[in-house]
Design a protein around this motif. Structure first.
Motif, PDB file in Angstrom:
ATOM      1  N   UNK A   1      -8.624  12.534  -6.081  1.00 42.20           N
ATOM      2  CA  UNK A   1      -9.011  13.948  -6.029  1.00 42.20           C
ATOM      3  C   UNK A   1      -7.775  14.836  -5.834  1.00 42.20           C
ATOM      4  N   UNK A   2      -6.900  14.416  -4.926  1.00 36.91           N
ATOM      5  CA  UNK A   2      -5.656  15.170  -4.709  1.00 36.91           C
ATOM      6  C   UNK A   2      -4.836  15.218  -5.994  1.00 36.91           C
ATOM      7  N   UNK A   3      -4.717  14.081  -6.659  1.00 42.65           N
ATOM      8  CA  UNK A   3      -3.902  14.023  -7.887  1.00 42.65           C
ATOM      9  C   UNK A   3      -4.479  14.935  -8.960  1.00 42.65           C
ATOM     10  N   UNK A   4      -5.801  14.940  -9.071  1.00 47.43           N
ATOM     11  CA  UNK A   4      -6.447  15.834 -10.058  1.00 47.43           C
ATOM     12  C   UNK A   4      -6.136  17.294  -9.736  1.00 47.43           C
ATOM     13  N   UNK A   5      -6.196  17.641  -8.444  1.00 50.55           N
ATOM     14  CA  UNK A   5      -5.951  19.043  -8.046  1.00 50.55           C
ATOM     15  C   UNK A   5      -4.499  19.432  -8.343  1.00 50.55           C
ATOM     16  N   UNK A   6      -3.570  18.509  -8.052  1.00 50.49           N
ATOM     17  CA  UNK A   6      -2.155  18.824  -8.325  1.00 50.49           C
ATOM     18  C   UNK A   6      -1.943  18.966  -9.831  1.00 50.49           C
ATOM     19  N   UNK A   7      -2.519  18.071 -10.601  1.00 51.78           N
ATOM     20  CA  UNK A   7      -2.364  18.143 -12.070  1.00 51.78           C
ATOM     21  C   UNK A   7      -2.958  19.439 -12.621  1.00 51.78           C
ATOM     22  N   UNK A   8      -4.035  19.893 -11.991  1.00 51.66           N
ATOM     23  CA  UNK A   8      -4.656  21.142 -12.468  1.00 51.66           C
ATOM     24  C   UNK A   8      -3.787  22.348 -12.121  1.00 51.66           C
ATOM     25  N   UNK A   9      -2.953  22.198 -11.080  1.00 56.78           N
ATOM     26  CA  UNK A   9      -2.154  23.332 -10.610  1.00 56.78           C
ATOM     27  C   UNK A   9      -0.786  23.417 -11.280  1.00 56.78           C
ATOM     28  N   UNK A  10      -0.383  22.385 -12.007  1.00 54.93           N
ATOM     29  CA  UNK A  10       0.940  22.384 -12.639  1.00 54.93           C
ATOM     30  C   UNK A  10       0.861  21.726 -14.012  1.00 54.93           C
ATOM     31  N   UNK A  11       1.777  22.149 -14.895  1.00 52.06           N
ATOM     32  CA  UNK A  11       1.856  21.455 -16.192  1.00 52.06           C
ATOM     33  C   UNK A  11       2.964  20.409 -16.185  1.00 52.06           C
ATOM     34  N   UNK A  12       3.603  20.188 -15.032  1.00 51.69           N
ATOM     35  CA  UNK A  12       4.677  19.190 -14.946  1.00 51.69           C
ATOM     36  C   UNK A  12       4.088  17.809 -14.671  1.00 51.69           C
ATOM     37  N   UNK A  13       4.759  16.751 -15.161  1.00 52.56           N
ATOM     38  CA  UNK A  13       4.251  15.412 -14.897  1.00 52.56           C
ATOM     39  C   UNK A  13       4.254  15.073 -13.406  1.00 52.56           C
ATOM     40  N   UNK A  14       3.287  14.249 -13.054  1.00 51.85           N
ATOM     41  CA  UNK A  14       3.083  13.867 -11.654  1.00 51.85           C
ATOM     42  C   UNK A  14       3.161  12.344 -11.543  1.00 51.85           C
ATOM     43  N   UNK A  15       3.952  11.893 -10.594  1.00 55.28           N
ATOM     44  CA  UNK A  15       4.002  10.463 -10.276  1.00 55.28           C
ATOM     45  C   UNK A  15       3.186  10.279  -8.997  1.00 55.28           C
ATOM     46  N   UNK A  16       2.215   9.379  -9.070  1.00 55.81           N
ATOM     47  CA  UNK A  16       1.293   9.171  -7.950  1.00 55.81           C
ATOM     48  C   UNK A  16       1.850   8.121  -7.004  1.00 55.81           C
ATOM     49  N   UNK A  17       1.701   8.374  -5.714  1.00 54.32           N
ATOM     50  CA  UNK A  17       2.226   7.434  -4.728  1.00 54.32           C
ATOM     51  C   UNK A  17       1.276   7.344  -3.543  1.00 54.32           C
ATOM     52  N   UNK A  18       1.049   6.124  -3.094  1.00 53.02           N
ATOM     53  CA  UNK A  18       0.241   5.929  -1.908  1.00 53.02           C
ATOM     54  C   UNK A  18      -1.111   5.324  -2.179  1.00 53.02           C
ATOM     55  N   UNK A  19      -1.321   4.144  -1.595  1.00 52.56           N
ATOM     56  CA  UNK A  19      -2.664   3.578  -1.538  1.00 52.56           C
ATOM     57  C   UNK A  19      -3.050   2.567  -2.592  1.00 52.56           C
ATOM     58  N   UNK A  20      -2.227   2.406  -3.644  1.00 50.88           N
ATOM     59  CA  UNK A  20      -2.641   1.474  -4.702  1.00 50.88           C
ATOM     60  C   UNK A  20      -2.892   0.090  -4.089  1.00 50.88           C
ATOM     61  N   UNK A  21      -4.072  -0.455  -4.370  1.00 54.21           N
ATOM     62  CA  UNK A  21      -4.446  -1.728  -3.739  1.00 54.21           C
ATOM     63  C   UNK A  21      -4.902  -2.772  -4.747  1.00 54.21           C
ATOM     64  N   UNK A  22      -5.238  -2.357  -5.950  1.00 55.72           N
ATOM     65  CA  UNK A  22      -5.870  -3.290  -6.899  1.00 55.72           C
ATOM     66  C   UNK A  22      -5.582  -2.869  -8.330  1.00 55.72           C
ATOM     67  N   UNK A  23      -5.881  -3.774  -9.233  1.00 59.45           N
ATOM     68  CA  UNK A  23      -5.739  -3.447 -10.663  1.00 59.45           C
ATOM     69  C   UNK A  23      -6.733  -2.346 -11.032  1.00 59.45           C
ATOM     70  N   UNK A  24      -7.863  -2.326 -10.343  1.00 57.48           N
ATOM     71  CA  UNK A  24      -8.856  -1.269 -10.605  1.00 57.48           C
ATOM     72  C   UNK A  24      -8.270   0.107 -10.271  1.00 57.48           C
ATOM     73  N   UNK A  25      -7.497   0.181  -9.189  1.00 58.96           N
ATOM     74  CA  UNK A  25      -6.834   1.453  -8.851  1.00 58.96           C
ATOM     75  C   UNK A  25      -5.897   1.884  -9.976  1.00 58.96           C
ATOM     76  N   UNK A  26      -5.198   0.918 -10.556  1.00 57.72           N
ATOM     77  CA  UNK A  26      -4.266   1.264 -11.640  1.00 57.72           C
ATOM     78  C   UNK A  26      -5.026   1.747 -12.873  1.00 57.72           C
TER      79      UNK A  26
END
Ligand SMILES: O=C(O)c1ccccc1N[C@@H]1O[C@H](COP(=O)(O)O)[C@@H](O)[C@H]1O
Length: 254
Positions: free
Chosen positions: A186-211
């Protein structure tokens, strides 16, 4: 600034965070929660051999203000044939020059973006996409100085950095970092909606499903994902992760 070309697939950046000369993982970025994974060079070489195209390399002592690991960091960057994103303690001309001189592809500024906006605007203008800004947040409040101090509102800062031409953001949800609880989509979606710059996501990845879920956000602007604890804990291998993001194709979750 030219708009960044959107990648076809999610880039994976395995992380090597260095504290007291060791590769470590922290929980919520809290000093004292380290689990050690040995020699940082060996960790980096492991990810390179496994097929990584990027390494996310952090000098944690420099970020916490408890010294630095410059020799280890330099050794790792020199040994890499892949691209390196380097962060931790890059806050002034001298530390920026030293970081860029390692040969890393880009640096990631955290505290400086909160405390030295004029300096950050200048180095963005000078170095373009060799500068990324790390937006490390609890809720929507930015944190600096080893994530120990509040540094303002995420979206106000994002607006300022966008105006100044910042090329890319590395967004870390501190509440998720090192916890294997899944990324904050949800946070990543909000940041992407607020900027046209690419976003690298960090924090919490736990599984292939997350990827797969993060790969599904590529069309919204998520360019890459930093993977730390999950790889060190053996939740999946880097080869499996790379296969998943390749299979997810042009941003669509497989
Ligand atoms: O990566 C971590 O676990 C981490 C934990 C606590 C503080 C910083 C951390 N990492 C990265 O360090 C830079 C910030 O350094 P600085 O504020 O510019 O000195 C940033 O990329 C964080 O994501």
């Amino acid at each position: 600034m030219e708009p960044a070309v959107k990648p076809e697939q999610l880039e994976l950046l395995p992380a090597v965070d260095v504290r007291a000369g060791q590769a470590v993982r922290l929980v919520h970025g809290e000093s004292g929660t380290e689990t050690s994974y040995g020699d940082p060079l060996q960790a980096a070489l492991t990810w390179q051999r496994a097929g990584a195209a990027w390494l996310h390399l952090v000098d944690l002592d420099a970020a916490f203000g408890t010294g630095d690991n410059r020799e280890h960091i330099g050794e790792v960057v020199r040994a890499m044939e892949i691209r390196v994103e380097l962060s931790g303690g890059i806050r002034d001309d001298a530390s920026l020059a030293a970081a860029l001189a390692t040969g890393c592809t880009r640096v990631n500024l955290g505290t400086a973006a909160l405390e030295s906006p004029e300096w950050v605007a200048r180095v963005i203008a000078e170095h373009g996409d060799r500068i990324a800004v790390g937006l490390d947040v609890r809720g929507t409040t930015l944190r600096g100085r080893g994530w120990t101090r509040d540094g303002g509102d995420l979206f106000e800062t994002l607006e300022r950095l966008d105006r100044e031409g910042c090329a890319r953001y590395v967004v870390t949800d501190i509440n998720k970092d090192g916890t294997l609880q899944g990324p904050n989509l949800e946070l990543l979606r909000k940041v992407c909606a607020a900027t046209d710059r690419p976003v690298v996501a960090s924090g919490g990845v736990s599984s292939l499903e997350d990827l797969r879920a993060l790969a599904g956000l590529v069309p919204e602007g998520v360019e890459g994902a930093i993977v730390g604890k999950a790889l060190y804990a053996g939740a999946f291998t880097l080869q499996e992760a790379l296969a998943v993001v390749a299979g997810a194709g042009a941003g669509g979750a497989a």
